[in-house]
Design a protein around this motif. Sequence first.
Motif, PDB file in Angstrom:
ATOM      1  N   LYS A 176       0.827  -1.204   0.000  1.00 51.75           N
ATOM      2  CA  LYS A 176       0.000   0.000   0.000  1.00 51.75           C
ATOM      3  C   LYS A 176       0.872   1.269   0.000  1.00 51.75           C
ATOM      4  CE  LYS A 176      -4.267   1.379   2.223  1.00 51.75           C
ATOM      5  NZ  LYS A 176      -5.025   1.315   3.483  1.00 51.75           N
ATOM      6  N   MET A 177       1.888   1.215   0.850  1.00 46.00           N
ATOM      7  CA  MET A 177       2.772   2.379   0.922  1.00 46.00           C
ATOM      8  C   MET A 177       3.530   2.572  -0.392  1.00 46.00           C
ATOM      9  SD  MET A 177       6.133   3.054   3.091  1.00 46.00           S
ATOM     10  CE  MET A 177       5.621   2.614   4.717  1.00 46.00           C
ATOM     11  N   GLY A 178       3.937   1.438  -0.983  1.00 45.31           N
ATOM     12  CA  GLY A 178       4.664   1.495  -2.248  1.00 45.31           C
ATOM     13  C   GLY A 178       3.850   2.185  -3.332  1.00 45.31           C
ATOM     14  N   ILE A 179       2.565   1.843  -3.393  1.00 45.84           N
ATOM     15  CA  ILE A 179       1.703   2.450  -4.416  1.00 45.84           C
ATOM     16  C   ILE A 179       1.599   3.959  -4.197  1.00 45.84           C
ATOM     17  CG2 ILE A 179      -0.691   2.542  -5.264  1.00 45.84           C
ATOM     18  CD1 ILE A 179      -0.745  -0.524  -4.611  1.00 45.84           C
ATOM     19  N   LYS A 180       1.448   4.331  -2.930  1.00 48.45           N
ATOM     20  CA  LYS A 180       1.348   5.760  -2.607  1.00 48.45           C
ATOM     21  C   LYS A 180       2.629   6.505  -2.997  1.00 48.45           C
ATOM     22  CE  LYS A 180      -1.771   7.130   1.050  1.00 48.45           C
ATOM     23  NZ  LYS A 180      -1.850   7.475   2.472  1.00 48.45           N
ATOM     24  N   LEU A 181       3.768   5.850  -2.718  1.00 43.31           N
ATOM     25  CA  LEU A 181       5.050   6.474  -3.045  1.00 43.31           C
ATOM     26  C   LEU A 181       5.189   6.652  -4.553  1.00 43.31           C
ATOM     27  CD1 LEU A 181       7.556   4.726  -0.617  1.00 43.31           C
ATOM     28  CD2 LEU A 181       6.993   7.136  -0.651  1.00 43.31           C
ATOM     29  N   LEU A 182       4.752   5.627  -5.291  1.00 44.53           N
ATOM     30  CA  LEU A 182       4.814   5.714  -6.751  1.00 44.53           C
ATOM     31  C   LEU A 182       3.949   6.854  -7.258  1.00 44.53           C
ATOM     32  CD1 LEU A 182       4.734   2.108  -8.237  1.00 44.53           C
ATOM     33  CD2 LEU A 182       6.469   3.853  -8.583  1.00 44.53           C
ATOM     34  N   LYS A 183       2.744   6.949  -6.688  1.00 47.96           N
ATOM     35  CA  LYS A 183       1.798   7.986  -7.126  1.00 47.96           C
ATOM     36  C   LYS A 183       2.341   9.385  -6.898  1.00 47.96           C
ATOM     37  CE  LYS A 183      -2.863   6.099  -6.756  1.00 47.96           C
ATOM     38  NZ  LYS A 183      -3.937   5.926  -5.756  1.00 47.96           N
ATOM     39  N   THR A 184       3.044   9.569  -5.761  1.00 44.15           N
ATOM     40  CA  THR A 184       3.564  10.899  -5.468  1.00 44.15           C
ATOM     41  C   THR A 184       4.942  11.112  -6.095  1.00 44.15           C
ATOM     42  OG1 THR A 184       4.310   9.990  -3.362  1.00 44.15           O
ATOM     43  CG2 THR A 184       2.303  11.291  -3.318  1.00 44.15           C
ATOM     44  N   GLY A 185       5.402  10.135  -6.864  1.00 47.63           N
ATOM     45  CA  GLY A 185       6.680  10.288  -7.565  1.00 47.63           C
ATOM     46  C   GLY A 185       7.878  10.243  -6.653  1.00 47.63           C
ATOM     47  N   ARG A 186       7.766   9.501  -5.550  1.00 45.09           N
ATOM     48  CA  ARG A 186       8.886   9.459  -4.613  1.00 45.09           C
ATOM     49  C   ARG A 186       9.599   8.115  -4.625  1.00 45.09           C
ATOM     50  NH1 ARG A 186       6.040  11.882   0.649  1.00 45.09           N
ATOM     51  NH2 ARG A 186       7.860  11.075   1.711  1.00 45.09           N
ATOM     52  N   MET A 187       9.251   7.262  -5.598  1.00 43.76           N
ATOM     53  CA  MET A 187       9.924   5.969  -5.638  1.00 43.76           C
ATOM     54  C   MET A 187      10.282   5.654  -7.082  1.00 43.76           C
ATOM     55  SD  MET A 187       8.577   2.425  -4.035  1.00 43.76           S
ATOM     56  CE  MET A 187       7.620   1.720  -5.333  1.00 43.76           C
ATOM     57  N   SER A 188      11.481   5.128  -7.289  1.00 40.98           N
ATOM     58  CA  SER A 188      11.802   4.684  -8.631  1.00 40.98           C
ATOM     59  C   SER A 188      12.580   3.383  -8.541  1.00 40.98           C
ATOM     60  CB  SER A 188      12.612   5.738  -9.378  1.00 40.98           C
ATOM     61  OG  SER A 188      13.945   5.689  -8.968  1.00 40.98           O
ATOM     62  N   LEU A 189      12.444   2.541  -9.537  1.00 42.37           N
ATOM     63  CA  LEU A 189      13.130   1.250  -9.522  1.00 42.37           C
ATOM     64  C   LEU A 189      14.481   1.325 -10.219  1.00 42.37           C
ATOM     65  CD1 LEU A 189      10.033  -0.971 -10.149  1.00 42.37           C
ATOM     66  CD2 LEU A 189      11.541  -1.151  -8.188  1.00 42.37           C
ATOM     67  N   LYS A 190      14.792   2.515 -10.695  1.00 40.46           N
ATOM     68  CA  LYS A 190      16.044   2.702 -11.413  1.00 40.46           C
ATOM     69  C   LYS A 190      17.240   2.444 -10.500  1.00 40.46           C
ATOM     70  CE  LYS A 190      18.161   6.562 -12.880  1.00 40.46           C
ATOM     71  NZ  LYS A 190      17.958   7.974 -12.679  1.00 40.46           N
TER      72      LYS A 190
END
Lengths: 215, 301
Positions: A176-190
């Motif tokens: 759940k947290m991961g999805i939120k982070l992705l949505k706010t542009g604070r997570m990248s898999l790079k």
Amino acid sequence: MKPDSSYTRRSTPLQPEPLKGKIFKRIKYESELERGFGQKIAKMAYGENLFSCIQCGTCSGTCPVSQYMDFTPRKIIMMVREGFSEDALNSLTIWLCASCYSCTVDCPKNIQITNVMYALKREAIERGIYPKKFPIPILSREFFKQVRKFGRNSETRLVINMYLKSNPFNMLKMAKMGIKLLKTGRMSLKQEMIKDRTHLSKMIDKIKQLNEEEK
Amino acid sequence: MTQYIYYPGCSVKSTGKVYEESLLSVFKYLDTPLKEIDDWNCCGATAYFSIDESEAFGLAARNLALAEKQFNGSKNLHIVAPCSACYLVLKKTQDYLNRDQELRRKIELGLNEVGLSYESFVQVRHPLDVVVNDIGLDKIKEKVTRPLRGLKVACYYGCQIVRPYRDFDHERNPMTMDNLVEALGGEPIDWPLKTRCCGGSLTGTIEEVGLRLSYIILREVRRRGADLVITTCPLCQFNLECYQERINKDFNESLEIPIIYFTQLMGLAFGISDKEIGIHRLFIPITKLAKLRKGGENVYV
């Protein structure tokens, strides 16, 4: 202000895991001691004054995680000093230390307790006796590998690797947290990395080589 | 003239992206633009020190040497490291390289191998220290266009910027950020957990311990009636904000406290647009400020 009833300490501290199933030896024998262990750790930790500890317990009192530890910092210092290397290195205490340096600034004898904990962690990893499947040493190792290879760490990859190697089911809780982070542009898999990776590895290799020569 | 050079660190490039955005725009607004060190590497953080100490010192020393090489023009060089862990590791490295000549020899040989050298004239600074002690509160007061009147702010410093090196403030009751909030027109609240550990990486590794440590801080913030918390470290911000939902579930609570960086709060008072300081990336919106700005409970000027 009215005291908050939820402030009282809960009666369910974290049970130390690796000790389960092991019979807690109450009597220590001098034959179990490791000679020179205290001196070795003191040298590794730049803490020659480890031996001036007066066992006042300030470190244990000020430590925010001491209630979850199997041995409090004060006991660890004594164990190290006296040479109970096995107990000290097998303890959860050294891995629970979050390096907040409360003990270090409060110690009346100026002992660098946080550094002692780091030294014990290194010694435990070197001897390979850290608790298996325990996430903290795994995190440290993954971090080390990533930085060694790429020069920088990528938080998302680091955390995923850690969960895969310790407890993969925990990852579901994080979704759940991961999805939120992705949505706010604070997570990248790079994979983050520096431009000149050979530059860094050449330097680290040199330091490693010098270290080995010293031994 | 003092030259500032920016060392971001890994966190600020991913989950702490907001910190970088707000830091750079606030410094630009204060006429002190920051330039990034070229090809910096990870500082080593706490994890690398648990594996190999001299290599970890080497990692940090490379950044210091790069800074000195790239900005050799000015001897008055300051590295600005926003992440508390980076700040401490760089400081610690300088300290130990000065103390231990044997270690220094080893690190220098390593650096020489790749054509670098470390002369130790560079200074390591935290942006909070730079903002309050170099740029100064007077200048900040002048630059404030929308004072945060009526906003109650809990200043949370975290551990590693004041411990073990008490470089610019007290180790238990620091006041730098409180003074800054006052200069911005807000009301800093007095509370005792300013520098208590947020759990660090324990929230990800041993949740029972980590989440509880964060919970203790959040509960105290609510009890003291603060509208929001400002932090100085990407890990503290992440723990207190992103885990708040989990904390609510685990401890049967209904906390909803916005956690922002001190640079974002400065941006709000300077009237910098929300997008530039990353307000849109927050999990918990700052509802109280919006209310104040509409002239709700207290009229906002």
